[in-house]
Design a protein around this motif. Structure first.
Motif, short mmCIF file in Angstrom:
data_model
loop_
_atom_site.label_atom_id
_atom_site.label_comp_id
_atom_site.label_asym_id
_atom_site.label_seq_id
_atom_site.Cartn_x
_atom_site.Cartn_y
_atom_site.Cartn_z
N ALA A 193 -5.51 -4.75 9.11
CA ALA A 193 -6.21 -3.46 9.07
C ALA A 193 -7.24 -3.43 7.95
O ALA A 193 -8.36 -2.95 8.13
CB ALA A 193 -5.21 -2.31 8.90
N LYS A 194 -6.87 -3.97 6.78
CA LYS A 194 -7.81 -4.01 5.66
C LYS A 194 -9.02 -4.88 6.00
O LYS A 194 -10.15 -4.51 5.71
CB LYS A 194 -7.11 -4.53 4.40
CG LYS A 194 -8.00 -4.50 3.18
CD LYS A 194 -7.29 -4.97 1.95
CE LYS A 194 -8.15 -4.96 0.71
NZ LYS A 194 -9.59 -4.99 0.89
N ASP A 195 -8.77 -6.02 6.64
CA ASP A 195 -9.87 -6.89 7.06
C ASP A 195 -10.79 -6.16 8.04
O ASP A 195 -12.02 -6.27 7.96
CB ASP A 195 -9.34 -8.17 7.71
CG ASP A 195 -8.64 -9.09 6.71
OD1 ASP A 195 -8.82 -8.91 5.49
OD2 ASP A 195 -7.89 -9.98 7.17
N ALA A 196 -10.20 -5.43 8.98
CA ALA A 196 -10.98 -4.70 9.97
C ALA A 196 -11.79 -3.59 9.31
O ALA A 196 -12.95 -3.36 9.65
CB ALA A 196 -10.06 -4.12 11.05
N LEU A 197 -11.18 -2.90 8.34
CA LEU A 197 -11.89 -1.85 7.62
C LEU A 197 -13.12 -2.44 6.94
O LEU A 197 -14.24 -1.92 7.08
CB LEU A 197 -10.95 -1.21 6.57
CG LEU A 197 -11.45 0.05 5.88
CD1 LEU A 197 -10.26 0.84 5.35
CD2 LEU A 197 -12.41 -0.24 4.77
N ASP A 198 -12.93 -3.54 6.23
CA ASP A 198 -14.04 -4.19 5.52
C ASP A 198 -15.09 -4.71 6.50
O ASP A 198 -16.29 -4.64 6.23
CB ASP A 198 -13.53 -5.34 4.65
CG ASP A 198 -12.64 -4.87 3.50
OD1 ASP A 198 -12.72 -3.68 3.14
OD2 ASP A 198 -11.87 -5.69 2.98
N GLY A 199 -14.64 -5.25 7.63
CA GLY A 199 -15.56 -5.88 8.57
C GLY A 199 -16.28 -4.93 9.51
O GLY A 199 -17.38 -5.23 9.97
N MET A 239 6.49 8.11 11.37
CA MET A 239 5.80 6.84 11.53
C MET A 239 4.89 6.60 10.33
O MET A 239 4.19 7.50 9.88
CB MET A 239 4.98 6.89 12.82
CG MET A 239 4.26 5.59 13.09
SD MET A 239 3.37 5.63 14.65
CE MET A 239 1.78 6.23 14.10
N SER A 240 4.90 5.41 9.84
CA SER A 240 4.07 5.05 8.69
C SER A 240 2.62 4.89 9.12
O SER A 240 2.33 4.43 10.21
CB SER A 240 4.58 3.73 8.11
OG SER A 240 3.64 3.22 7.21
N ASP A 241 1.71 5.30 8.22
CA ASP A 241 0.29 5.11 8.49
C ASP A 241 -0.21 3.77 7.98
O ASP A 241 -1.40 3.49 8.05
CB ASP A 241 -0.52 6.24 7.84
CG ASP A 241 -0.53 7.49 8.71
OD1 ASP A 241 -0.14 7.40 9.88
OD2 ASP A 241 -0.93 8.55 8.20
N GLU A 242 0.67 2.94 7.46
CA GLU A 242 0.25 1.63 6.98
C GLU A 242 -0.29 0.82 8.15
O GLU A 242 0.35 0.71 9.19
CB GLU A 242 1.41 0.90 6.32
CG GLU A 242 0.97 -0.35 5.59
CD GLU A 242 2.05 -0.88 4.67
OE1 GLU A 242 2.28 -2.08 4.69
OE2 GLU A 242 2.65 -0.07 3.94
N GLY A 243 -1.49 0.29 7.97
CA GLY A 243 -2.11 -0.48 9.04
C GLY A 243 -2.87 0.37 10.03
O GLY A 243 -3.42 -0.13 11.00
N LYS A 244 -2.95 1.69 9.78
CA LYS A 244 -3.64 2.59 10.71
C LYS A 244 -5.00 2.97 10.13
O LYS A 244 -5.11 3.36 8.97
CB LYS A 244 -2.80 3.85 10.93
CG LYS A 244 -3.35 4.76 12.02
CD LYS A 244 -2.37 5.89 12.30
CE LYS A 244 -2.84 6.74 13.46
NZ LYS A 244 -1.91 7.85 13.72
#
Length: 121
Positions: free
Chosen positions: A59-65, A1-6
């Motif tokens: 996921a990137k937006d959530a990381l930043d936010g 499973m890819s970790d992209e978006g995780k």
């Protein structure tokens, strides 16, 4: 499973559940899966978990936010899963068994190394 978006989420309250974590992160996009990691014996949260988004941009937006924000009364740390913390994937010292602790030194004592070094000068 890819970790992209995780995302890795650390610093969670022991009271944080999958539901409350999903609720905190839901405004950034469609969440595929939420896991709060629990102790096998007690069932209590170990203080970290993962949030996986369907879309890596969400996921990137959530990381930043969310990094540094408060969830259930605790300031959390958010990072891309598998990239943060400086840990070596769970007890990396075991990988060194039988090799000593100093990489590829070829045995001998500190004195042997010093003597060979001094002979070159």
């Amino acid at each position: 499973m890819s970790d992209e978006g995780k995302l890795f989420v650390g610093g969670l309250s022991f009271d944080t559940t999958e539901e409350s974590l999903a609720e905190a992160f839901a405004k950034y996009g469609n969440i595929a899966k939420v896991d709060v990691i629990r102790d096998k014996e007690t069932g209590r949260s170990r203080g970290f978990g993962f949030v996986k988004y369907d879309n890596a941009e969400d996921a990137k937006d959530a990381l930043d936010g969310m990094n540094g924000k408060s969830v259930d009364g605790r300031t959390i740390r958010v990072d891309e899963a598998g990239k943060g913390g400086g840990r070596s994937g769970g007890g990396g010292y075991r990988d060194n068994r039988g090799q000593g602790g100093y990489g590829d030194r070829s045995g001998g004592s500190y004195r042997d190394s010093y003597d060979s070094y001094a002979a070159h000068e």
